[in-house]
Each structure stands twice: as C-alpha cells, then as structure tokens.
Design a protein around this motif. Structure first.
Motif, PDB file in Angstrom:
ATOM      1  N   ARG A  31       0.891  -1.391  -0.059  1.00  0.00           N
ATOM      2  CA  ARG A  31       0.053  -0.048  -0.038  1.00  0.00           C
ATOM      3  C   ARG A  31       0.697   1.112   0.050  1.00  0.00           C
ATOM      4  NH1 ARG A  31      -4.365  -0.034   4.663  1.00  0.00           N
ATOM      5  NH2 ARG A  31      -5.220  -1.386   3.228  1.00  0.00           N
ATOM      6  N   THR A  32       2.049   1.178   0.818  1.00  0.00           N
ATOM      7  CA  THR A  32       2.871   2.382   0.916  1.00  0.00           C
ATOM      8  C   THR A  32       4.235   2.105   0.898  1.00  0.00           C
ATOM      9  OG1 THR A  32       1.167   3.259   2.386  1.00  0.00           O
ATOM     10  CG2 THR A  32       3.225   4.342   2.606  1.00  0.00           C
ATOM     11  N   VAL A  33       4.905   2.946   0.154  1.00  0.00           N
ATOM     12  CA  VAL A  33       6.221   2.748  -0.006  1.00  0.00           C
ATOM     13  C   VAL A  33       6.931   4.172   0.358  1.00  0.00           C
ATOM     14  CG1 VAL A  33       6.720   1.213  -1.569  1.00  0.00           C
ATOM     15  CG2 VAL A  33       6.429   3.396  -2.674  1.00  0.00           C
ATOM     16  N   THR A  34       7.992   4.299   1.146  1.00  0.00           N
ATOM     17  CA  THR A  34       8.471   5.560   1.356  1.00  0.00           C
ATOM     18  C   THR A  34      10.340   5.443   1.544  1.00  0.00           C
ATOM     19  OG1 THR A  34       9.301   5.229   3.932  1.00  0.00           O
ATOM     20  CG2 THR A  34       7.038   5.282   3.695  1.00  0.00           C
ATOM     21  N   ALA A  35      10.646   7.013   1.526  1.00  0.00           N
ATOM     22  CA  ALA A  35      12.278   7.203   1.418  1.00  0.00           C
ATOM     23  C   ALA A  35      12.220   8.489   2.068  1.00  0.00           C
ATOM     24  CB  ALA A  35      12.556   7.377  -0.243  1.00  0.00           C
ATOM     25  N   HIS A  36      13.613   8.728   1.838  1.00  0.00           N
ATOM     26  CA  HIS A  36      13.929  10.252   2.667  1.00  0.00           C
ATOM     27  C   HIS A  36      14.109  11.220   1.361  1.00  0.00           C
ATOM     28  CE1 HIS A  36      14.170   9.061   6.833  1.00  0.00           C
ATOM     29  NE2 HIS A  36      14.880   8.047   6.341  1.00  0.00           N
ATOM     30  N   SER A  37      15.248  11.347   0.818  1.00  0.00           N
ATOM     31  CA  SER A  37      15.718  12.407   0.164  1.00  0.00           C
ATOM     32  C   SER A  37      14.816  12.198  -1.194  1.00  0.00           C
ATOM     33  CB  SER A  37      17.003  12.385  -0.268  1.00  0.00           C
ATOM     34  OG  SER A  37      17.557  11.237  -0.763  1.00  0.00           O
ATOM     35  N   SER A  38      14.206  10.920  -1.690  1.00  0.00           N
ATOM     36  CA  SER A  38      13.824  10.709  -3.093  1.00  0.00           C
ATOM     37  C   SER A  38      12.184  10.672  -2.871  1.00  0.00           C
ATOM     38  CB  SER A  38      14.269   9.416  -3.392  1.00  0.00           C
ATOM     39  OG  SER A  38      14.169   8.342  -2.613  1.00  0.00           O
TER      40      SER A  38
END
Length: 347
Positions: A31-38
């Motif tokens: 459902r969800t994908v996360t990252a920091h600088s991107s």
C-alpha cells in the motif's frame, strides 16, 4: 486475508528486493512505499525493474505515514529504525531489515555500532539451530522480527550444525567472504563505484572490526558454543549480488568423517531453502542469484584437522529480503515458502 504493507527505504537495494518478493505474494497488498531524499518521486524512477509497482509514489518516511498498516518493513541503515518503533504500536507485525534490533548484548552494540541501543527482536533466520530446536519455532506468532545481516546469517548457517553436534571447535572459526557491493547499500561511495571495483578484489573491515561479528557469535552461542571466536574477513569482488563464504574450524575430539557430514545432513536434510550439496561439490554464487537459497559445500581437511564449509547466497535475497519474507510467512501462519523460490536465474 490480505495484509496491508508499508515498506520504508523503498528506493534502496534491500527495500527494492523486499518489494520484488512481496509483489508476487498473494496475501500482501503493498500500500505504501517511503524514502527520505527521494520522497515525491515515482518508485519506478528508483526501481525500474518493479514494473507491477509503477503507480506507487515514494512518500516521506515518518511515523505518521508508516502507521496504520498491518505490516511495516523497515529497510533503513543501522541506527535509523529504532526511532519508529514506539510509533508503530498498532502494526500487527514490524520487520526491521537493519541492525537496530538484532543484538541481545548492549555491550556488543556499543562496541560495534554505537548510538542508542534498542531491545532485541525475534531473529529472522528460521533454519538456524538453537538449544531448543530451530529459530523457526520462535518466529511463530512473532510480532517484531529482526532480519539478519547477510554475512552473519551465511556464516552462522555454515557453522551452527557443527557446533550443535559437537564436531567442531568454535573457538577458532576463520571465515573469508567474497561479497558483492550491493550489501553496502545504494549510497554513493567512491570505493563502490564501478571503476573502482572492476578488475580487483578489495578486503575491508579487517582485523575483527566488521559489525556482523557479534551477530555471528550470538548465533553460535544459541547453537551451543560457549566461547565462539571468529576471524572474519570480507572481500569486495566485482559482482553486483552474492556472497561466497569459506569458513573453517578445527575438528573437535575424534569426530569421524561420517559423523561430521551427518551433522550437516541432519541439520538441513529436510530444509527447503538451505541445501547441502553432495560430497565433493561446491556452490557458486551464480546458482543462487535471485533465489531464497543457501547452497552449502562441505570438505574435511584432515591434514589441517579442519572442517571447511563453503556457502553461497544472494545477499539481497536469502541474505536479507528473502529471510524477512520467509520469517513473515512463519509469523503469520502462512506457508513458509509463499512468494519465495529455490530457483535462481541463469545465465
């Protein structure tokens, strides 16, 4: 039942491999994908091989974004996962692919990592021998799982059968590993550039400094070693993925050749994803590419009075993401091999 999943660090190598495996899992909804600088980028811009997930957009890695899912996978560098633990209390299952929850000893954490020490979670190497059976038993119903370090689980699986059977002396374990640079993550580092890697082999973390050493010792203690000591030397080689670990230890007492081989045969004879090769055969990293398989070759060097174990794994698959998904399946009561394969990719 379908479980909703959020994967942090989704732009990196480990996060990408978790997504590749989960994309083929019939009980999972990514459902969800996360990252920091991107954050804000399409996932496909960073993982162009994940075509079935091309509509997902990377969101910021925050407790608020990660909360509200059945399963959360944290694929972050060491020292970054622990900050999210308290905020994920409503998640039925959290899997940390980083190092933050692997070690039981705060002294070991301080010596090899530093920073805040976090409580140890259930270790995610199902086939590992323990004093009471297999680590698999502890994973049943687990709600917090620490996926292993790829080098650590490779060496631990190599030596644990001999320790448990009492046929090797774990006070003098020597391991030299040929490893692909993907294990170091996706961040730009000069020594990991193609121009620096091609045509050479480069040792690193030499002389007892590698952070996976206490994790190996911890696993061997679980298998029955009283004071395991290991000389551990990884060597970067120009292959994107893979570990070939050559590990040896002295033969204990008067153990016979048949007793030594029987230790590994009985340990892994019924296992799907850890396989002992026939006598005289040794594994290649090419044979486990993309697979959740550890292939083991065993030799007995009577001239040196040592048992030599050569183990090949894909560091991103069985070494990290595959172990995480396999452990997830066990924790949820699903078939252990769901969305995982023993078959590699060739050529």
């Amino acid at each position: 039942m379908t479980y909703s999943v959020a994967v942090s660090g989704a732009s990196g190598y480990a996060g990408g491999e978790v997504l590749r495996l989960l994309a083929g899992h019939p009980d999972i909804e990514i459902r969800t994908v996360t990252a920091h600088s991107s954050a804000g980028d399409p996932l496909i811009a960073h993982q162009p091989h994940l075509r079935s997930l091309r509509d997902l957009v990377l969101q910021p890695t925050t407790p608020e974004v990660l909360a509200g899912h059945d399963i959360v996978v944290l694929a972050l560098p060491h020292g970054q996962s622990g900050q999210y633990t308290d905020a994920l209390g409503d998640a039925s299952l959290v899997i940390d692919a980083g190092a933050d929850h692997r070690l039981t000893s705060e002294a070991d954490w301080n010596a090899f990592y530093g920073g805040s020490f976090h409580e140890p979670w259930t270790y995610g190497v199902p086939e590992l021998i323990t004093a009471t059976g297999r680590q698999r038993d502890r994973l049943v119903g687990a709600t917090r799982i620490a996926a292993p370090g790829c080098n650590a689980s490779t060496v631990s699986l190599s030596m644990a059968p001999g320790v448990a059977a009492g046929v090797i002396d774990a006070s003098d374990v020597v391991s030299v590993l040929a490893v692909g640079p993907s294990g170091a993550g996706k961040a730009l580092k000069t020594h990991l550039l193609g121009a620096e890697l091609m045509g050479t082999a480069s040792p690193y973390a030499v002389g007892g400094t590698h952070r996976h050493i206490p994790e190996i010792q911890q696993a061997l203690r679980q298998a029955g070693a009283s004071d395991p000591r290991i000389s551990f030397t990884p060597v970067l080689v120009p292959m994107a993925r893979g570990i070939l670990a050559t590990t040896s230890a002295p033969i204990a007492g008067d153990a016979s050749d048949s007793e030594i081989r029987e230790a590994w045969e009985s340990a892994y004879g019924d296992e799907t994803f850890v396989q002992l090769l026939p006598e005289g055969q040794m594994p290649r990293t090419a044979d486990v590419l993309g697979a959740n398989t550890a292939l083991i070759g065993l030799a007995i060097d009577r001239a040196a009075n040592r048992v030599v174990v050569v183990t090949a794994v894909d560091n991103l698959a069985k070494g990290t993401a595959g172990a995480a998904v396999q452990s997830m399946n066990i924790a949820l009561g699903l078939p252990e091999d769901r969305a995982l394969t023993v078959n590699g990719v060739a050529p």
